[in-house]
Design a protein around this motif. Structure first.
Motif, PDB file in Angstrom:
ATOM      1  N   SER A   1       0.833  -1.211   0.000  1.00 12.11           N
ATOM      2  CA  SER A   1       0.000   0.000   0.000  1.00 12.11           C
ATOM      3  C   SER A   1       0.865   1.256   0.000  1.00 12.11           C
ATOM      4  CB  SER A   1      -0.938   0.008   1.210  1.00 12.11           C
ATOM      5  OG  SER A   1      -0.199  -0.005   2.426  1.00 12.11           O
ATOM      6  N   PHE A   2       2.001   1.218   0.703  1.00 11.55           N
ATOM      7  CA  PHE A   2       2.884   2.374   0.744  1.00 11.55           C
ATOM      8  C   PHE A   2       3.567   2.585  -0.610  1.00 11.55           C
ATOM      9  CE2 PHE A   2       3.166   0.509   5.133  1.00 11.55           C
ATOM     10  CZ  PHE A   2       2.281   1.410   5.714  1.00 11.55           C
ATOM     11  N   VAL A   3       3.958   1.484  -1.245  1.00 10.31           N
ATOM     12  CA  VAL A   3       4.601   1.567  -2.552  1.00 10.31           C
ATOM     13  C   VAL A   3       3.629   2.131  -3.583  1.00 10.31           C
ATOM     14  CG1 VAL A   3       5.650   0.235  -4.425  1.00 10.31           C
ATOM     15  CG2 VAL A   3       6.223  -0.300  -2.046  1.00 10.31           C
ATOM     16  N   LEU A   4       2.393   1.628  -3.571  1.00 10.83           N
ATOM     17  CA  LEU A   4       1.393   2.115  -4.517  1.00 10.83           C
ATOM     18  C   LEU A   4       1.089   3.589  -4.282  1.00 10.83           C
ATOM     19  CD1 LEU A   4      -1.136  -0.882  -4.601  1.00 10.83           C
ATOM     20  CD2 LEU A   4       0.680  -0.339  -6.236  1.00 10.83           C
ATOM     21  N   GLU A   5       1.021   3.989  -3.024  1.00  9.36           N
ATOM     22  CA  GLU A   5       0.761   5.395  -2.702  1.00  9.36           C
ATOM     23  C   GLU A   5       1.865   6.287  -3.259  1.00  9.36           C
ATOM     24  OE1 GLU A   5       0.469   8.320   1.222  1.00  9.36           O
ATOM     25  OE2 GLU A   5       0.320   6.135   1.467  1.00  9.36           O
ATOM     26  N   ALA A   6       3.102   5.862  -3.082  1.00  9.06           N
ATOM     27  CA  ALA A   6       4.225   6.662  -3.573  1.00  9.06           C
ATOM     28  C   ALA A   6       4.206   6.752  -5.098  1.00  9.06           C
ATOM     29  CB  ALA A   6       5.537   6.055  -3.091  1.00  9.06           C
ATOM     30  N   LEU A   7       3.905   5.639  -5.775  1.00  3.58           N
ATOM     31  CA  LEU A   7       3.853   5.657  -7.237  1.00  3.58           C
ATOM     32  C   LEU A   7       2.709   6.513  -7.749  1.00  3.58           C
ATOM     33  CD1 LEU A   7       4.564   1.884  -8.009  1.00  3.58           C
ATOM     34  CD2 LEU A   7       6.130   3.803  -8.357  1.00  3.58           C
ATOM     35  N   ASP A   8       1.555   6.426  -7.087  1.00  5.80           N
ATOM     36  CA  ASP A   8       0.384   7.167  -7.557  1.00  5.80           C
ATOM     37  C   ASP A   8       0.493   8.660  -7.297  1.00  5.80           C
ATOM     38  OD1 ASP A   8      -0.783   4.860  -8.471  1.00  5.80           O
ATOM     39  OD2 ASP A   8      -1.996   4.524  -6.674  1.00  5.80           O
ATOM     40  N   GLU A   9       1.103   9.036  -6.159  1.00  5.69           N
ATOM     41  CA  GLU A   9       1.173  10.451  -5.805  1.00  5.69           C
ATOM     42  C   GLU A   9       2.410  11.131  -6.375  1.00  5.69           C
ATOM     43  OE1 GLU A   9       0.725  11.080  -1.652  1.00  5.69           O
ATOM     44  OE2 GLU A   9      -1.244  10.121  -1.548  1.00  5.69           O
ATOM     45  N   GLY A  10       3.415  10.313  -6.750  1.00  4.19           N
ATOM     46  CA  GLY A  10       4.618  10.890  -7.346  1.00  4.19           C
ATOM     47  C   GLY A  10       5.623  11.433  -6.357  1.00  4.19           C
ATOM     48  N   THR A  11       5.284  11.417  -5.074  1.00  2.00           N
ATOM     49  CA  THR A  11       6.214  11.883  -4.050  1.00  2.00           C
ATOM     50  C   THR A  11       7.038  10.699  -3.558  1.00  2.00           C
ATOM     51  OG1 THR A  11       4.628  13.555  -3.349  1.00  2.00           O
ATOM     52  CG2 THR A  11       6.429  13.059  -1.831  1.00  2.00           C
ATOM     53  N   ASP A  12       8.347  10.803  -3.681  1.00  2.00           N
ATOM     54  CA  ASP A  12       9.237   9.691  -3.326  1.00  2.00           C
ATOM     55  C   ASP A  12       8.992   8.464  -4.211  1.00  2.00           C
ATOM     56  OD1 ASP A  12      10.654  11.000  -1.440  1.00  2.00           O
ATOM     57  OD2 ASP A  12       9.757  10.035   0.300  1.00  2.00           O
ATOM     58  N   ALA A  13       8.490   8.700  -5.420  1.00  4.37           N
ATOM     59  CA  ALA A  13       8.234   7.563  -6.316  1.00  4.37           C
ATOM     60  C   ALA A  13       9.517   6.796  -6.608  1.00  4.37           C
ATOM     61  CB  ALA A  13       7.598   8.052  -7.611  1.00  4.37           C
ATOM     62  N   TRP A  14      10.669   7.487  -6.634  1.00  7.28           N
ATOM     63  CA  TRP A  14      11.938   6.822  -6.933  1.00  7.28           C
ATOM     64  C   TRP A  14      12.246   5.759  -5.895  1.00  7.28           C
ATOM     65  CZ3 TRP A  14      16.170   7.062  -3.625  1.00  7.28           C
ATOM     66  CH2 TRP A  14      16.088   8.005  -2.585  1.00  7.28           C
ATOM     67  N   ARG A  15      11.852   6.012  -4.632  1.00 14.54           N
ATOM     68  CA  ARG A  15      12.051   4.996  -3.597  1.00 14.54           C
ATOM     69  C   ARG A  15      11.177   3.774  -3.878  1.00 14.54           C
ATOM     70  NH1 ARG A  15      14.623   6.801   1.073  1.00 14.54           N
ATOM     71  NH2 ARG A  15      14.872   9.063   1.279  1.00 14.54           N
ATOM     72  N   ALA A  16       9.960   4.040  -4.283  1.00 13.58           N
ATOM     73  CA  ALA A  16       9.038   2.940  -4.565  1.00 13.58           C
ATOM     74  C   ALA A  16       9.539   2.093  -5.735  1.00 13.58           C
ATOM     75  CB  ALA A  16       7.644   3.488  -4.862  1.00 13.58           C
ATOM     76  N   VAL A  17      10.067   2.741  -6.762  1.00 13.49           N
ATOM     77  CA  VAL A  17      10.579   2.009  -7.921  1.00 13.49           C
ATOM     78  C   VAL A  17      11.723   1.096  -7.506  1.00 13.49           C
ATOM     79  CG1 VAL A  17      11.762   2.249 -10.133  1.00 13.49           C
ATOM     80  CG2 VAL A  17       9.843   3.759  -9.581  1.00 13.49           C
ATOM     81  N   GLN A  18      12.576   1.565  -6.604  1.00  8.62           N
ATOM     82  CA  GLN A  18      13.735   0.785  -6.177  1.00  8.62           C
ATOM     83  C   GLN A  18      13.351  -0.531  -5.517  1.00  8.62           C
ATOM     84  OE1 GLN A  18      15.921   3.631  -3.768  1.00  8.62           O
ATOM     85  NE2 GLN A  18      17.384   3.964  -5.422  1.00  8.62           N
ATOM     86  N   VAL A  19      12.191  -0.568  -4.858  1.00  3.93           N
ATOM     87  CA  VAL A  19      11.811  -1.787  -4.136  1.00  3.93           C
ATOM     88  C   VAL A  19      10.686  -2.556  -4.816  1.00  3.93           C
ATOM     89  CG1 VAL A  19      12.550  -0.810  -1.940  1.00  3.93           C
ATOM     90  CG2 VAL A  19      10.150  -0.581  -2.628  1.00  3.93           C
ATOM     91  N   ALA A  20      10.048  -1.957  -5.810  1.00  4.36           N
ATOM     92  CA  ALA A  20       8.869  -2.582  -6.424  1.00  4.36           C
ATOM     93  C   ALA A  20       9.175  -3.964  -6.976  1.00  4.36           C
ATOM     94  CB  ALA A  20       8.312  -1.676  -7.529  1.00  4.36           C
ATOM     95  N   GLY A  21      10.352  -4.147  -7.533  1.00  5.26           N
ATOM     96  CA  GLY A  21      10.698  -5.435  -8.132  1.00  5.26           C
ATOM     97  C   GLY A  21      10.716  -6.583  -7.149  1.00  5.26           C
ATOM     98  N   HIS A  22      10.826  -6.279  -5.861  1.00  8.83           N
ATOM     99  CA  HIS A  22      10.842  -7.332  -4.842  1.00  8.83           C
ATOM    100  C   HIS A  22       9.434  -7.839  -4.510  1.00  8.83           C
ATOM    101  CE1 HIS A  22      15.103  -6.695  -3.930  1.00  8.83           C
ATOM    102  NE2 HIS A  22      14.859  -5.399  -4.002  1.00  8.83           N
TER     103      HIS A  22
END
Length: 290
Positions: free
Chosen positions: A20-41
């Motif tokens: 849920s935190f990863v999706l929130e970051a991707l959808d809102e665009g804030t700290d999305a780069w952090r979400a991308v770094q861990v999404a593959g896991h």
């Protein structure tokens, strides 16, 4: 708090409670780069993550070199997720990166496409012309993708043999090894590579020789692997991976494998914990079998 969590341990461990935190970051665009770094896991959530990451990749401006790091991170995450639904976005990234001569990004996207196998069957129309690209990184990646997408050894093997005479020779040897017996025409060139000055080249050539030629190449393969291992301990994981595939043919290497198990220091590539544990597990498996 939620956004900070995207870069933490739960997501890196594949814990879907972080989704849920990863999706929130991707959808809102804030700290999305952090979400991308861990999404593959978070492979269990590919259905949620692949469309979002694909959308972000489609928005990358490959004419801007400063965006290459973001592009490569997105490509890496999509590859790790392993969802063939990402193939259209990756194909688009290949086309855009080639147009802007961003060769590294193009090769990364090609490698990701290749990892999906025949599930990306529509992609060869884009991939095939790149197997003749001037940039060797792109050419090697495109040739690998052609093999994974079409499995046509008659088409791919001559291209790979040509690449054995370039600085992409290690990559070419690895792909030839995956092709196996149908790559027999590469054997003479691979045998010559056993005398290369660089130990990593010799290891890659020896592994390919075994995977293609089998028992007839066993003696030279074992001798080459052991010599490279003695010269550079960083090759040990690759050496043990090949010895593991060799089964009884690897018996001459058994004394060195047993010796490794007695050492009180970490070994393996980079002397990291994960590589050392992988090395120890391979050594134990080999000694148990032989």
């Amino acid at each position: 708090m939620a956004r900070h969590t995207t870069g933490g341990t739960p997501a890196c461990l594949g814990d879907l409670r972080a989704l849920s935190f990863v999706l929130e970051a991707l959808d809102e665009g804030t700290d999305a780069w952090r979400a991308v770094q861990v999404a593959g896991h978070l492979g269990g959530a590919a259905g949620d993550l692949t469309p979002r990451l694909s959308k972000l990749l489609a928005e990358v401006d490959f004419a801007d070199p400063s965006q290459s790091m973001s592009a490569n991170a997105l490509v890496s995450a999509l590859r790790e997720l392993g969802d063939p639904a990402a193939a259209p976005a990756l194909t688009g990234a290949v086309v855009a990166a080639v147009r802007e001569e961003q060769w590294h990004s193009a090769a990364s996207a090609l490698n990701a496409l290749a990892s999906f196998g025949p599930g990306s069957a529509f992609a060869p129309e884009v991939v095939r012309p790149l197997a003749d690209a001037e940039d060797l990184h792109v050419r090697a990646a495109a040739t690998e993708a052609l093999w994974e997408l079409e499995s046509d050894a008659a088409d791919v093997v001559p291209r790979l043999v040509d690449l054995l005479d370039t600085h992409r020779q290690q990559e070419a040897a690895e792909i030839l090894g995956r092709i196996g017996q149908d790559a027999a025409r590469a054997l003479p060139r691979l045998r010559k590579m056993l005398t290369a000055g660089y130990e990593w080249t010799r290891v890659c050539a020896a592994a390919a020789l075994w995977d293609i030629g089998g028992d007839a190449e066993a003696r030279a393969v074992v001798e080459t692997l052991l010599a490279a291992w003695a010269e550079n301990d960083a090759t040990s994981n690759h050496v043990l991976a090949c010895l593991s595939r060799m089964g009884p043919a690897a018996r001459p290497a058994l004394p060195r494998v047993r010796e490794e198990l007695t050492l009180l220091r970490r070994s393996g590539r980079y002397h990291s914990i994960s590589h050392d544990e992988e090395l120890q597990a391979a050594c134990r498996a080999i000694t148990a079998r032989l």
